[in-house]
Scaffold this active site. Structure first.
Site, PDB file in Angstrom:
ATOM      1  N   ARG A  37       0.827  -1.213   0.000  1.00  0.00           N
ATOM      2  CA  ARG A  37       0.000   0.000   0.000  1.00  0.00           C
ATOM      3  C   ARG A  37       0.861   1.263   0.000  1.00  0.00           C
ATOM      4  NH1 ARG A  37      -5.161  -1.860   3.739  1.00  0.00           N
ATOM      5  NH2 ARG A  37      -6.435  -2.354   1.926  1.00  0.00           N
ATOM      6  N   LYS A 197     -18.972 -17.191   2.020  1.00  0.00           N
ATOM      7  CA  LYS A 197     -20.417 -17.081   2.275  1.00  0.00           C
ATOM      8  C   LYS A 197     -21.165 -16.232   1.266  1.00  0.00           C
ATOM      9  CE  LYS A 197     -20.038 -17.469   7.248  1.00  0.00           C
ATOM     10  NZ  LYS A 197     -20.172 -16.735   8.513  1.00  0.00           N
ATOM     11  N   GLY A 354      -8.869  -8.859  -0.259  1.00  0.00           N
ATOM     12  CA  GLY A 354      -7.688  -9.365   0.448  1.00  0.00           C
ATOM     13  C   GLY A 354      -7.385 -10.828   0.179  1.00  0.00           C
ATOM     14  N   GLY A 377     -12.969  -3.601   1.401  1.00  0.00           N
ATOM     15  CA  GLY A 377     -14.354  -3.133   1.480  1.00  0.00           C
ATOM     16  C   GLY A 377     -14.754  -2.263   0.295  1.00  0.00           C
TER      17      GLY A 377
HETATM   18  P1  AMP Z   1     -14.197 -14.465   1.446  1.00  0.00           P
HETATM   19  O1  AMP Z   1     -13.511 -13.663   2.505  1.00  0.00           O
HETATM   20  O2  AMP Z   1     -15.677 -14.449   1.512  1.00  0.00           O
HETATM   21  O3  AMP Z   1     -13.658 -14.191   0.065  1.00  0.00           O
HETATM   22  O4  AMP Z   1     -13.852 -15.992   1.770  1.00  0.00           O
HETATM   23  C1  AMP Z   1     -12.548 -16.495   1.722  1.00  0.00           C
HETATM   24  C2  AMP Z   1     -12.511 -17.728   2.561  1.00  0.00           C
HETATM   25  O5  AMP Z   1     -13.406 -18.686   2.043  1.00  0.00           O
HETATM   26  C3  AMP Z   1     -11.153 -18.370   2.596  1.00  0.00           C
HETATM   27  O6  AMP Z   1     -10.694 -18.343   3.925  1.00  0.00           O
HETATM   28  C4  AMP Z   1     -11.419 -19.797   2.145  1.00  0.00           C
HETATM   29  O7  AMP Z   1     -10.718 -20.756   2.901  1.00  0.00           O
HETATM   30  C5  AMP Z   1     -12.903 -19.964   2.382  1.00  0.00           C
HETATM   31  N1  AMP Z   1     -13.487 -21.019   1.558  1.00  0.00           N
HETATM   32  C6  AMP Z   1     -13.573 -21.032   0.231  1.00  0.00           C
HETATM   33  N2  AMP Z   1     -14.135 -22.179  -0.190  1.00  0.00           N
HETATM   34  C7  AMP Z   1     -14.427 -22.905   0.898  1.00  0.00           C
HETATM   35  C8  AMP Z   1     -15.042 -24.171   1.110  1.00  0.00           C
HETATM   36  N3  AMP Z   1     -15.449 -24.921   0.099  1.00  0.00           N
HETATM   37  N4  AMP Z   1     -15.198 -24.592   2.388  1.00  0.00           N
HETATM   38  C9  AMP Z   1     -14.775 -23.816   3.412  1.00  0.00           C
HETATM   39  N5  AMP Z   1     -14.184 -22.606   3.276  1.00  0.00           N
HETATM   40  C10 AMP Z   1     -14.020 -22.157   2.021  1.00  0.00           C
END
Ligand code: AMP
Length: 404
Positions: A37, A197, A354, A377
């Protein structure tokens, strides 16, 4: 679309320039562990200094409640001085006597960093009195912190209302790349949304679906979509409450004729740990004790074929639990394919967030993408189609300046 003014239009010589930067870098034991950054704002700092401006850096660090030495910008200013290769003076406060004296002592071409703006609660409140106290220190305002532009804070939004306001070079590059990708892309436009999620990315999925030809869904969030299609997903991460939302997105895709790509096979394991014994199964053959931790080879092949017929890619979120080998495979292979298509001039590739950048870096692909955004964000809010207050303020300032 209304635009913003850049450094090309600013008269900098001998002027006091309040430059909002993002210095919210990771620090361990007082040492900056990743200077990305800082590096991003070096061109703007140097350009202002080299054009004879007095550079006054404004930034936040961490989430202090009031003044807290642990969240002082002082060590970060020292690290920035090393990265830039020029001295940076430091003032123990960002308003008041300490700041005013330090600014008064500044010569054209010199750089000063003011203490953490979040030591004052007027920053987050965008308090007009705090804005006025900051504005007193400068003749003009330059915002080079896209990553903080989703917050309407005093130093990210308020100042643009009261001083002549310009975008710095990093902000300019970010807005140019992002606007081109989503609002004037070479088509077909494909988006990849992965990660844990759906709940954190519902707005984003909705906005992207209205803009892209193809939406590819991966990661933990794909599991909820598979459940919405009536598939058994064993012990996989999922959000049963959001099955109706996933169904609505599937229906909207169908109605609007957008292609929605979901995994057709998966790598499953019974433990959420690196090198846990795993196997590849079709998505309708996931066992009751299985966890889906990555996409399988047929899905990888299909996603790569979609990328091969796309002209623009926007990517946020990994395809699997990429922190755990070998469940990083899907993300790595697709990142590599996107990087190769980009290098061959066949794809404009934009990625941000990130975790996404960590995954692309681990894959050694980030440097070969057309553009990678370090903003978390702000990048997500941009993908959601939201107006970012810091950017809106720059555009309003530019429009007001044109009207005279
Ligand atoms: P996000 O911050 O929403 O982009 O989510 C990233 C996180 O999602 C990472 O820590 C990944 O390990 C987790 N992740 C991605 N796919 C899976 C999965 N199939 N099962 C559990 N965690 C997951």
């Amino acid at each position: 679309m209304a635009s913003f003014r850049t450094l090309d239009e600013a008269n900098l010589k001998g002027r006091r320039v309040l430059l909002r930067v993002d210095l919210n870098v990771p620090v361990e034991n007082g040492r900056v562990t990743d200077a990305t950054r800082i590096e991003a704002v070096v061109p703007t700092i140097k350009e202002i200094a080299d054009k004879g401006g007095k550079v006054i850096l404004l930034a936040h660090f961490g989430r202090p409640k009031g003044r807290d030495r642990k969240e002082s910008l002082k060590p970060i200013a020292a690290a920035a001085a090393r990265v830039i290769g020029r001295p940076i003076a430091f003032a123990d406060d960002c308003i008041g006597a300490a700041a005013e004296q330090a600014v008064a002592a500044l010569q054209p071409g010199e750089i000063l960093c003011l203490e953490n703006t979040r030591f004052h609660d007027g920053e987050a409140k965008n308090d007009p009195q705090f804005v006025a106290a900051l504005a007193k220190l400068g003749d003009l305002y330059v915002n080079d912190a896209f990553s903080a532009a989703h917050r309407a804070n005093a130093s990210t939004e308020g100042l643009a209302r009261v001083l002549p306001a310009y975008a710095g070079r990093a902000m300019q590059a970010e807005l140019d790349a992002l606007d081109k990708a989503l609002y004037a892309p070479a088509r077909p436009l494909t988006a990849i949304v992965g990660g844990a999620k759906i709940s954190t990315k519902l707005d984003l999925l909705g906005n992207l679906l209205s803009k892209v030809e193809t939406l590819i869904i991966g990661g933990g969030m794909a599991n909820t979509f598979l459940a919405a299609q009536g598939k058994a997903i064993g012990k996989s991460l999922s959000e049963p409450d959001l099955v109706p939302a996933a169904r609505a997105i599937l229906a909207k895709a169908k109605q609007t004729g957008r292609e929605l790509v979901l995994p057709v096979d998966a790598v499953v394991a019974q433990k959420f740990e690196a090198n846990a014994p795993s196997r590849v199964v079709a998505v309708d053959a996931v066992g009751a004790a299985d966890m889906i931790l990555d996409i399988g080879p047929r899905t990888i092949e299909h996603v790569v074929s979609v990328l091969a017929r796309s002209k623009t890619l926007v990517w946020n979120g990994p395809f699997g639990a990429f922190e755990l080998e070998p469940f990083d495979r899907g993300t790595i292979e697709i990142a590599e394919a996107a990087a190769e298509l980009t290098a061959a001039g066949k794809l404009v590739s934009i990625a941000g967030g990130g975790d996404t950048l960590a995954a692309l870096n681990a894959a050694g692909a980030a440097g070969r993408f057309t553009y990678t955004s370090t903003a978390g964000g702000a990048f997500l809010e941009w993908l959601e189609g939201k107006a970012l207050p810091g950017v809106v303020a720059l555009k309003i300032a530019a429009a007001a300046a044109t009207l005279g």
